[in-house]
Design a protein around this motif. Sequence first.
Motif, mmCIF file in Angstrom:
data_model
loop_
_atom_site.group_PDB
_atom_site.id
_atom_site.type_symbol
_atom_site.label_atom_id
_atom_site.label_comp_id
_atom_site.label_asym_id
_atom_site.label_seq_id
_atom_site.Cartn_x
_atom_site.Cartn_y
_atom_site.Cartn_z
ATOM 1 N N LEU A 121 0.820 -1.211 0.000
ATOM 2 C CA LEU A 121 0.000 0.000 0.000
ATOM 3 C C LEU A 121 0.856 1.265 0.000
ATOM 4 C CD1 LEU A 121 -2.766 -1.189 2.454
ATOM 5 C CD2 LEU A 121 -3.065 -0.642 0.028
ATOM 6 N N GLU A 122 1.985 1.213 0.677
ATOM 7 C CA GLU A 122 2.876 2.368 0.678
ATOM 8 C C GLU A 122 3.485 2.567 -0.716
ATOM 9 O OE1 GLU A 122 5.747 4.322 3.974
ATOM 10 O OE2 GLU A 122 6.226 2.239 3.452
ATOM 11 N N ALA A 123 3.852 1.479 -1.378
ATOM 12 C CA ALA A 123 4.399 1.563 -2.738
ATOM 13 C C ALA A 123 3.376 2.147 -3.718
ATOM 14 C CB ALA A 123 4.866 0.187 -3.211
ATOM 15 N N GLN A 124 2.089 1.886 -3.463
ATOM 16 C CA GLN A 124 1.021 2.427 -4.297
ATOM 17 C C GLN A 124 0.673 3.869 -3.928
ATOM 18 O OE1 GLN A 124 -1.552 -1.146 -3.406
ATOM 19 N NE2 GLN A 124 -2.240 -0.724 -5.488
ATOM 20 N N GLY A 125 1.221 4.358 -2.832
ATOM 21 C CA GLY A 125 0.922 5.710 -2.384
ATOM 22 C C GLY A 125 -0.379 5.824 -1.610
ATOM 23 N N PHE A 126 -0.914 4.687 -1.129
ATOM 24 C CA PHE A 126 -2.193 4.694 -0.426
ATOM 25 C C PHE A 126 -2.050 4.895 1.083
ATOM 26 C CE2 PHE A 126 -4.249 1.888 -3.904
ATOM 27 C CZ PHE A 126 -4.394 3.002 -4.720
#
Length: 118
Positions: free
Chosen positions: A53-58
């Motif tokens: 989720l962090e890699a997706q910017g969420f």
Amino acid sequence: MAETFAAHGLDAASFDVLATLRRSGPPYTLSPRELTASSMVTSAAIAQRLNRLEAQGFVRRSPNSADGRGKQVALTDAGRAAVDAALPDHVATEHRLLAPLDEDERKTLAGLLAKLDT
């Protein structure tokens, strides 16, 4: 349900984390420990979800100001938009799945599922 989540670039595990953060209310921030407790999975599973989720910017992880050793996980604007967009479709999918059941059957199902949650 997998198709519904995939249409929004999510999977069930990611949706669970985003929805939990969203339900926590402003500022939409919880500790990894709180997320682990609410999801009933291991801390390693939560860490993997948070990495994706962090890699997706969420989500964004930052140091916990109250405890320098801990982290806080915050829902980003993009994460909030993703969960807000997916939620109505998710609810509609659940309604379609439960449509064949009458009210009594739904109550029975809810009771049986509640037994599994304990």
